[in-house]
Design an enzyme around this catalytic site. Structure first.
Site, PDB file in Angstrom:
ATOM      1  N   GLU A 106       0.850  -1.197   0.000  1.00  0.00           N
ATOM      2  CA  GLU A 106       0.000   0.000   0.000  1.00  0.00           C
ATOM      3  C   GLU A 106       0.885   1.246   0.000  1.00  0.00           C
ATOM      4  O   GLU A 106       1.784   1.360   0.812  1.00  0.00           O
ATOM      5  CB  GLU A 106      -0.903  -0.039   1.249  1.00  0.00           C
ATOM      6  N   LYS A 122       8.216  -1.279  -2.782  1.00  0.00           N
ATOM      7  CA  LYS A 122       7.700  -0.460  -1.689  1.00  0.00           C
ATOM      8  C   LYS A 122       8.849   0.138  -0.873  1.00  0.00           C
ATOM      9  O   LYS A 122       8.843   1.328  -0.552  1.00  0.00           O
ATOM     10  CB  LYS A 122       6.770  -1.314  -0.802  1.00  0.00           C
ATOM     11  N   CYS A 132       6.958   4.790   8.466  1.00  0.00           N
ATOM     12  CA  CYS A 132       7.530   4.043   7.335  1.00  0.00           C
ATOM     13  C   CYS A 132       8.936   4.406   6.908  1.00  0.00           C
ATOM     14  O   CYS A 132       9.770   3.525   6.730  1.00  0.00           O
ATOM     15  CB  CYS A 132       6.600   4.193   6.132  1.00  0.00           C
TER      16      CYS A 132
HETATM   17  C1  UDX Z   1       2.322   0.155   9.369  1.00  0.00           C
HETATM   18  C2  UDX Z   1       2.999   0.697   8.145  1.00  0.00           C
HETATM   19  O1  UDX Z   1       2.324   1.835   7.742  1.00  0.00           O
HETATM   20  C3  UDX Z   1       3.055  -0.311   7.087  1.00  0.00           C
HETATM   21  O2  UDX Z   1       3.722   0.136   5.958  1.00  0.00           O
HETATM   22  C4  UDX Z   1       3.750  -1.430   7.657  1.00  0.00           C
HETATM   23  O3  UDX Z   1       4.124  -2.314   6.731  1.00  0.00           O
HETATM   24  C5  UDX Z   1       2.911  -1.987   8.718  1.00  0.00           C
HETATM   25  O4  UDX Z   1       2.860  -1.040   9.746  1.00  0.00           O
HETATM   26  P1  UDX Z   1      -0.067   0.649  10.058  1.00  0.00           P
HETATM   27  O5  UDX Z   1      -1.427   0.224   9.653  1.00  0.00           O
HETATM   28  O6  UDX Z   1       0.281   2.090  10.058  1.00  0.00           O
HETATM   29  O7  UDX Z   1       0.972  -0.042   9.101  1.00  0.00           O
HETATM   30  O8  UDX Z   1       0.334  -0.025  11.443  1.00  0.00           O
HETATM   31  P2  UDX Z   1      -0.502   0.033  12.779  1.00  0.00           P
HETATM   32  O9  UDX Z   1      -1.350   1.248  12.828  1.00  0.00           O
HETATM   33  O10 UDX Z   1       0.471  -0.260  13.854  1.00  0.00           O
HETATM   34  O11 UDX Z   1      -1.512  -1.177  12.603  1.00  0.00           O
HETATM   35  C6  UDX Z   1      -1.159  -2.503  12.662  1.00  0.00           C
HETATM   36  C7  UDX Z   1      -2.284  -3.228  13.394  1.00  0.00           C
HETATM   37  O12 UDX Z   1      -2.041  -4.623  13.328  1.00  0.00           O
HETATM   38  C8  UDX Z   1      -2.398  -2.876  14.879  1.00  0.00           C
HETATM   39  O13 UDX Z   1      -3.705  -2.423  15.144  1.00  0.00           O
HETATM   40  C9  UDX Z   1      -2.086  -4.180  15.599  1.00  0.00           C
HETATM   41  O14 UDX Z   1      -2.817  -4.356  16.795  1.00  0.00           O
HETATM   42  C10 UDX Z   1      -2.496  -5.183  14.547  1.00  0.00           C
HETATM   43  N1  UDX Z   1      -1.908  -6.521  14.715  1.00  0.00           N
HETATM   44  C11 UDX Z   1      -0.601  -6.671  14.969  1.00  0.00           C
HETATM   45  C12 UDX Z   1      -2.737  -7.630  14.593  1.00  0.00           C
HETATM   46  O15 UDX Z   1      -3.922  -7.509  14.397  1.00  0.00           O
HETATM   47  N2  UDX Z   1      -2.196  -8.882  14.694  1.00  0.00           N
HETATM   48  C13 UDX Z   1      -0.878  -9.060  14.951  1.00  0.00           C
HETATM   49  O16 UDX Z   1      -0.439 -10.192  15.050  1.00  0.00           O
HETATM   50  C14 UDX Z   1      -0.060  -7.924  15.096  1.00  0.00           C
HETATM   51  C1  UDX Z   2       4.896   7.697   3.278  1.00  0.00           C
HETATM   52  C2  UDX Z   2       4.793   7.554   1.765  1.00  0.00           C
HETATM   53  O1  UDX Z   2       4.539   8.846   1.185  1.00  0.00           O
HETATM   54  C3  UDX Z   2       3.697   6.583   1.392  1.00  0.00           C
HETATM   55  O2  UDX Z   2       3.680   6.371  -0.005  1.00  0.00           O
HETATM   56  C4  UDX Z   2       3.943   5.261   2.100  1.00  0.00           C
HETATM   57  O3  UDX Z   2       2.896   4.347   1.826  1.00  0.00           O
HETATM   58  C5  UDX Z   2       4.064   5.465   3.594  1.00  0.00           C
HETATM   59  O4  UDX Z   2       5.103   6.418   3.871  1.00  0.00           O
HETATM   60  P1  UDX Z   2       3.544   9.027   5.125  1.00  0.00           P
HETATM   61  O5  UDX Z   2       4.665   8.673   6.029  1.00  0.00           O
HETATM   62  O6  UDX Z   2       2.161   8.811   5.595  1.00  0.00           O
HETATM   63  O7  UDX Z   2       3.678   8.268   3.734  1.00  0.00           O
HETATM   64  O8  UDX Z   2       3.626  10.593   4.802  1.00  0.00           O
HETATM   65  P2  UDX Z   2       4.476  11.506   3.804  1.00  0.00           P
HETATM   66  O9  UDX Z   2       3.562  12.493   3.241  1.00  0.00           O
HETATM   67  O10 UDX Z   2       5.274  10.717   2.856  1.00  0.00           O
HETATM   68  O11 UDX Z   2       5.421  12.280   4.816  1.00  0.00           O
HETATM   69  C6  UDX Z   2       6.428  11.628   5.568  1.00  0.00           C
HETATM   70  C7  UDX Z   2       7.248  12.638   6.312  1.00  0.00           C
HETATM   71  O12 UDX Z   2       7.988  13.439   5.415  1.00  0.00           O
HETATM   72  C8  UDX Z   2       6.419  13.621   7.148  1.00  0.00           C
HETATM   73  O13 UDX Z   2       7.061  13.847   8.376  1.00  0.00           O
HETATM   74  C9  UDX Z   2       6.407  14.875   6.314  1.00  0.00           C
HETATM   75  O14 UDX Z   2       6.249  16.039   7.074  1.00  0.00           O
HETATM   76  C10 UDX Z   2       7.782  14.808   5.677  1.00  0.00           C
HETATM   77  N1  UDX Z   2       7.872  15.562   4.414  1.00  0.00           N
HETATM   78  C11 UDX Z   2       7.141  15.180   3.337  1.00  0.00           C
HETATM   79  C12 UDX Z   2       8.732  16.663   4.328  1.00  0.00           C
HETATM   80  O15 UDX Z   2       9.400  17.029   5.314  1.00  0.00           O
HETATM   81  N2  UDX Z   2       8.825  17.324   3.138  1.00  0.00           N
HETATM   82  C13 UDX Z   2       8.125  16.960   2.023  1.00  0.00           C
HETATM   83  O16 UDX Z   2       8.264  17.614   0.981  1.00  0.00           O
HETATM   84  C14 UDX Z   2       7.245  15.856   2.131  1.00  0.00           C
END
Ligand code: UDX
Ligand code: UDX
Length: 476
Positions: A174, A229, A285
């Protein structure tokens, strides 16, 4: 089991109701009303909050998300505790659990921790029935699909009558960014499907095709998809570290970073995105994925390549600490007992997420130097800040010892007798502050430290306040 072209997806399950799983499933369910989508999570609290009647209590804040949830929750989108049945009835399962950086053992500090992905694979192997397509949504190191496939196919799972179960593993990372997740999911630049099972690929493609033009759906082999990714995030983060490095050069030469971003961004070969300077990138990430890439390169003996990518992180760490240091320097080399208003705690605007936010590091530095912080953020609550700063909230910073913090609602009131305002997140409301009245309340000489270039310089031109802006060659 023979899987035919007539295989129809009736039930989807997503393991992981986080920032990725929740919004992604909401958009899939909205576009596929005849498919039942169950979202499960080991955290009961998360599921309870996804089911909250008050939509402001959802665990994830994303513009446009509440509208979808109120429309389809408990129609074809369910957040449920019933892990076993959700997996059992699913034809298609997304794995969207977290893959944090390991903090102990082999690869500590670099490698991604795949404990949760493995747990998911074992749960699926145990409970799934019939043919199940398993899709990696989580960002994972290359070759993780092979681990998942091996676990699914292993013979020693409990209650398994192997003949009745078959699995096809695909990768479909994603790319959504938080704060614009719903828009990114509805109008993605591309969708990636990696795999070698054509039927599985077609089935997943048919789901995405419901709302995404086919020419945006790219099919690759599994390893390209997994690696893409990590590489996409590494390239994006690289641009931010590049522009942040130049912001420091601007400050000592008199050049202006925003003029540089505009001028280099007009070159279509460079492009104008991801050229905004800031206090250092945050989020769950960028750092994790670059560290994972570095680990992978070292694992394969590509040390030069690993060193190259590691510099992105090193520059980012430096950017955060140079912001803290220069605040202390400008305030006569001490912030002890000084009141500093912090505007923004989330790692970017339009999200309540604070993971790896530069604000955490900068606030800790300032408190370690004795500052009293009045922190404002439109979406982050004090429990989260308390966790991030590893320090209890103060009930009254005026009476408390040095090195304390409190969450504030009214920026204007809190500016009273403060020495500095530090803008760390680019929330829209910070662009419209009444600097005349804020400055009149502050202790002199007072400062604005603007790490996000949100202050209108014309508006503060004739006000008695010092301004430091990231990458701005001169103090006004
Ligand atoms: C993040 C990153 O954004 C993504 O790119 C990465 O690969 C995975 O972690 P995100 O959805 O932001 O994804 O993570 P988070 O908000 O921490 O959600 C993960 C969820 O998975 C949590 O709610 C956690 O409780 C759940 N989980 C974890 C399960 O349901 N089962 C498990 O065994 C472990
Ligand atoms: C990022 C990737 O953009 C997304 O494609 C991936 O799936 C997950 O990681 P995210 O971390 O949610 O997404 O936000 P993003 O908008 O990329 O910003 C990441 C960090 O970079 C933030 O702290 C933001 O403030 C900073 N940033 C972004 C800058 O400082 N300058 C920029 O020009 C853009």
């Amino acid at each position: 089991m023979v899987v035919s072209n007539s295989f129809k997806v009736k039930n989807i399950c997503c393991i992981g109701a986080g920032y990725v799983g929740g919004p992604t499933m909401a958009v899939i369910a909205e576009n596929c009303p005849e498919i039942k989508v169950n979202v499960i999570d080991i955290s009961k609290d998360r599921i309870t909050r996804w089911n909250h009647d008050d939509l402001t209590k959802l665990p994830v804040y994303e513009p446009g998300l509440n509208e979808i949830i109120s429309k389809i929750r408990n129609k074809n989108l369910f957040f449920t505790f019933d892990i076993e049945n959700s997996i059992r009835e699913a034809d298609l399962i997304f794995i969207a659990v977290n893959t944090p950086t390991k903090n102990e053992g082999f690869g500590s500090g670099f490698a991604s921790d795949l404990t949760w992905v493995e747990l998911c694979a074992r749960q699926i192997a145990e409970f799934a029935e019939g043919h199940t397509i398993v899709v990696e949504k989580s960002t994972v190191p290359v070759k993780t699909a092979r681990v998942i496939q091996t676990l699914l196919d292993s013979k020693n799972q409990r209650n398994v009558i192997k003949q009745n179960k078959t699995f096809s593993v695909l990768s479909s990372p994603e790319f959504l960014a938080e704060g614009s997740a719903i828009n990114d999911l509805k109008n993605p630049d591309r969708i990636l499907i990696g795999g070698d099972d054509q039927l599985g690929i077609d089935i997943l493609k048919n789901i995405y095709k419901r709302w995404i033009p086919e020419d945006k759906i790219l099919v690759t082999n599994l390893w390209s998809s997994e690696l893409s990714k990590l590489v996409a995030n590494a390239f994006l983060a690289q641009r931010i570290s590049s522009i942040n490095s130049i912001s420091a050069l601007c400050e000592v030469t008199g050049a202006k970073i925003n003029e540089i971003s505009k001028s280099i961004g007009s070159d279509r070969r460079i492009g104008d995105k991801f050229l905004k300077p800031g206090p250092g990138f945050g989020g769950s990430c960028f750092q994790k994925d670059i560290l994972s890439l570095v680990y992978l390169c070292r694992y394969y003996g590509l040390n030069k390549v690993a060193d190259y990518w590691e510099q992105i992180i090193s520059l980012n760490n430096w950017q955060r600490s140079r912001v803290s240091k220069l605040i202390v320097e400008k305030l006569f080399n001490t912030v002890n007992l000084k009141k500093i208003v912090i505007l923004g705690f989330s790692y970017k605007s339009n999200t309540n997420d604070t993971r790896e936010s530069a604000a955490i590091y900068i606030c800790k530095d300032l408190m370690a130097n004795g500052a009293k912080l009045l922190i404002h953020d439109p979406k982050v609550n004090s429990a989260q800040i308390e966790k991030d700063l590893c320090k209890k909230e103060s009930s009254n910073v005026d009476l408390d010892n040095n090195g304390c913090w409190t969450l504030i609602k009214d920026i204007q009131l809190s500016a009273n007798k403060s020495d500095a305002i530090v803008i760390l997140t680019e929330w829209d409301i910070y662009k419209k502050l009444n600097w005349i009245s804020i400055a009149s309340l502050m202790r002199k000489p007072s400062w604005i430290f603007d790490t996000r270039s949100v202050v209108d310089l014309e508006a503060i031109k004739n006000i008695d306040i010092n301004y430091w802006g990231i990458g701005q060659g001169i103090d006004l």
